[in-house]
Design a protein around this motif. Structure first.
Motif, mmCIF file in Angstrom:
data_model
loop_
_atom_site.group_PDB
_atom_site.id
_atom_site.type_symbol
_atom_site.label_atom_id
_atom_site.label_comp_id
_atom_site.label_asym_id
_atom_site.label_seq_id
_atom_site.Cartn_x
_atom_site.Cartn_y
_atom_site.Cartn_z
ATOM 1 N N ARG A 1 3.055 8.578 -8.682
ATOM 2 C CA ARG A 1 3.422 7.337 -7.977
ATOM 3 C C ARG A 1 2.232 6.791 -7.185
ATOM 4 O O ARG A 1 1.937 5.602 -7.208
ATOM 5 N N LEU A 2 1.524 7.688 -6.501
ATOM 6 C CA LEU A 2 0.350 7.264 -5.736
ATOM 7 C C LEU A 2 -0.724 6.700 -6.667
ATOM 8 O O LEU A 2 -1.356 5.680 -6.378
ATOM 9 N N TYR B 1 5.764 4.068 -14.480
ATOM 10 C CA TYR B 1 5.559 3.274 -13.258
ATOM 11 C C TYR B 1 4.742 2.020 -13.517
ATOM 12 O O TYR B 1 4.920 1.004 -12.859
ATOM 13 N N ASP C 1 0.297 3.235 -8.019
ATOM 14 C CA ASP C 1 0.102 2.184 -7.002
ATOM 15 C C ASP C 1 -1.356 1.768 -6.926
ATOM 16 O O ASP C 1 -1.669 0.589 -6.748
ATOM 17 N N ALA C 2 -2.258 2.750 -7.048
ATOM 18 C CA ALA C 2 -3.690 2.444 -6.945
ATOM 19 C C ALA C 2 -4.224 1.812 -8.229
ATOM 20 O O ALA C 2 -5.065 0.912 -8.185
ATOM 21 N N ARG D 1 -2.578 0.061 -10.545
ATOM 22 C CA ARG D 1 -1.978 -1.246 -10.862
ATOM 23 C C ARG D 1 -2.962 -2.387 -10.583
ATOM 24 O O ARG D 1 -3.155 -3.284 -11.411
ATOM 25 N N ALA E 1 -3.409 6.003 1.032
ATOM 26 C CA ALA E 1 -2.046 5.995 0.500
ATOM 27 C C ALA E 1 -1.128 5.341 1.523
ATOM 28 O O ALA E 1 -1.183 5.676 2.711
ATOM 29 N N ASP E 2 -0.325 4.382 1.067
ATOM 30 C CA ASP E 2 0.592 3.762 2.039
ATOM 31 C C ASP E 2 1.997 4.334 1.861
ATOM 32 O O ASP E 2 2.989 3.738 2.197
ATOM 33 N N ASP E 3 2.040 5.536 1.314
ATOM 34 C CA ASP E 3 3.322 6.161 0.997
ATOM 35 C C ASP E 3 3.238 7.591 1.495
ATOM 36 O O ASP E 3 2.372 8.348 1.090
#
Lengths: 317, 255
Positions: free
Chosen positions: B101-102, B136, B105-106, B108, B208-210
């Protein structure tokens, strides 16, 4: 969520892979405890005989020309639609080269828990526990499957016989459109003939990463010749190009059942064990006393493989 | 061709694996980490595609234990153009699902044509990175790939089945590929070149914003209890050889 177990079966050119029967058989045993049904799913085209060969409570056979050959994108989309519709407690997929394209994708897409490399499953009081083989078989993890879950099951973990049957499959059209796929199947490539068929040999000398380099294959060849055997290999050896692909034993190679399987420098990763654990006599030479292969081999030694091979060649001459 | 290689830092199997006191996971203070061996193959394949078709290679990983720099410097020394680490308040084990997931996100925002990963890793308890990235990022995925080429918006990939059989697919890019083996064994990066990268290269950091992680519930982790163990043959190589030959003669496997 239902208490059902959905089993994603697997076929290549209409021939069902044994892992499918292994999973259906295990699913039946678990379903008895969970109180649900076993739903086998097969994807293909013009393969109803194969689809009618499972001992599931229900078999769903999705027949579409676009599913005739395995296509990761098409198969994933169809299985995701079926899993969403049926909402099973557990979905079982083979930890095979096909299944590995689908399992983790499906779990991420449908937001379910996923456990990979599953060697065992147990059910009690509605709880499900999966035993996973990690770190190249050096550790096992027991994981609680909380809520709807997807598992990737290792080949050979359960007997196939319990999953064979004759449930008449319910044939359906694809639940999702398959006309705008980004992935197109082109062709199957079968290995070129000409090399020795290692599945037909009574004696194999198998070399692994521990052989160290292409130049050392010669020693294994000498020993094999002295024993009337043929040289086989584990994955790192064929990947490195030290021996042809046709010599590879294991998950992506072939399964062998010789009278003698003498192993030089193979640690015994699960992918390799899958292809040779039923050999009559397994002798492992590996300097790592903790190598998992010693739990499978009948005899073992931690002597240096080069010293042992040379000493054997000398003694046999 | 914009190629991104997503990599994973995993416990090294070189040393004995120690479990924590609860017996629920590794004792992560006692293990070294190394680049997943299949990711070495993915980096090599990316370098080969770049050499054949041009483009840039970006290597990205989650810096779980704050020791990823050496891996990234090595990738740069092997021909990657850019190195990125995802940093945050992480603690091992940061499981595959969370890492995927991390990474997604990066990645994308990088608009890749190709995302390569190793087909699996030894600690993929809750999934391999590749198919999860594909889910994802909403891209097609083909794994267990042993050969590929990519030209002008299309990749041709060769996927391995059992018994030496392979299947060929043509896929519209962008896509995610799980590499089993590169076309050539991974190249060697001289230590001097890695040192030079360590001095001069800039590793981009993505925060990471998660920090909501979702690990699986491990009841117990243990060393497998074998049903049996090999009978061990001790002695010098000559004695071992003699014993093995004796076993074969007993069983009629040698004249």
């Amino acid at each position: 969520m239902s208490n059902d177990i959905l089993v994603m079966t697997e076929q290549l050119s209409g021939k069902v892979n044994d892992i499918s029967y292994e999973m259906v058989g295990k699913a039946k045993a678990l379903a008895g405890t969970l109180g649900g049904e076993v739903v086998a799913v097969m994807l293909g085209s013009g393969m109803s005989d194969a689809a009618n060969s499972f001992a599931a409570d229900t078999t769903i056979y999705v027949d579409d020309p676009a599913l005739a050959d395995f296509n990761p994108e098409a198969y994933s989309k169809v299985i995701a639609a079926l899993v969403t519709e049926k909402s099973p407690r557990l979905t079982m997929i083979g930890s095979t080269t096909m299944g590995m394209d689908i399992g983790a994708w499906l779990a991420a897409k449908t937001n379910q828990q996923f456990v990979a490399y599953v060697a065992d499953l147990a059910a009690a009081d509605g709880d499900l526990v999966a035993t996973s083989q990690l770190y190249a078989g050096k550790l096992t993890a027991e994981v609680a499957l909380e809520g709807a879950s997807v598992t990737a099951v290792l080949a050979g973990a359960f007997p196939a016989e319990a999953g064979r049957g004759s449930t008449a499959a319910e044939q359906i059209a694809s639940p999702v459109p398959l006309n705008d796929l980004k992935t197109k199947f082109v062709q199957l490539n079968r290995p070129e003939g000409g090399d020795i068929d290692i599945t037909a040999q009574e004696k194999l000398v198998a070399v692994g990463r521990g052989i160290g380099g292409e130049d050392n294959i010669e020693l294994a060849e000498e020993l094999a010749e002295a024993l009337g055997a043929v040289v086989a290999a584990s994955r790192p050896v064929t990947d490195a190009g030290w021996l042809p692909k046709t010599r590879q034993v294991g998950k992506s190679g072939v399964a062998v059942k010789p009278k003698l399987y003498l192993m030089l420098g193979i640690s015994g990763a699960p992918e390799h064990l899958e292809g040779m654990k039923d050999a009559d006599l397994i002798i492992a030479v590996n300097t790592d006393a903790n190598a998992p292969i010693f739990d499978v081999a009948h005899y073992g030694t931690t002597c240096d493989l080069f010293d042992v091979a040379e000493a054997m060649v000398e003694a046999l001459e | 061709m914009n190629i991104v290689v997503a990599i994973k830092h995993v416990p090294s199997l070189t040393d004995e694996l120690e479990l924590n006191d609860e017996g629920t996971n590794l004792d992560f203070d006692m293990v070294d980490f190394a680049l997943s061996e299949w990711d070495e193959q993915a980096i090599e394949e990316a370098a080969l595609i770049k050499e054949a078709s041009g483009g840039t290679v970006t290597v990205i990983g989650v810096d779980v234990i704050e020791e990823l720099d050496n891996v990234l410097h090595t990738a740069l020394a092997k021909g990657a153009d850019k190195a990125v680490k995802i940093v945050g308040d992480f603690e091992p084990p940061l499981e595959s699902r969370d890492q995927a997931r991390l990474l997604a996100d990066a990645i994308r925002g990088m608009s890749p044509d190709l995302v390569l990963t190793g087909v699996q890793a030894i600690d993929d308890l809750n999934g391999q990175i590749g198919p999860m990235l594909a889910a994802y990022l909403d891209m097609p995925y083909v794994g267990v790939v042993v050969g590929m080429r990519a030209i002008a918006g299309t990749a041709t990939v060769e996927k391995e089945y059992a018994g030496g059989v392979t299947a060929e697919f043509k896929v519209s890019l962008p896509m995610v590929v799980g590499i089993q083996a590169a076309a050539h064994p991974p190249r060697y990066a001289p230590v001097s070149k890695i040192r030079q990268m360590a001095k001069t290269a800039v590793i981009d950091e993505i925060e990471a914003d998660d920090d909501e992680f979702d690990p699986v519930s491990i009841i117990k982790m243990s060393k497998p209890v074998a049903a049996s163990h090999a009978e061990m043959i001790d002695g010098d190589p000559e004695a071992v050889a003699e014993k093995i030959i004796g076993l074969l003669r007993e069983r009629g496997l040698l004249a």
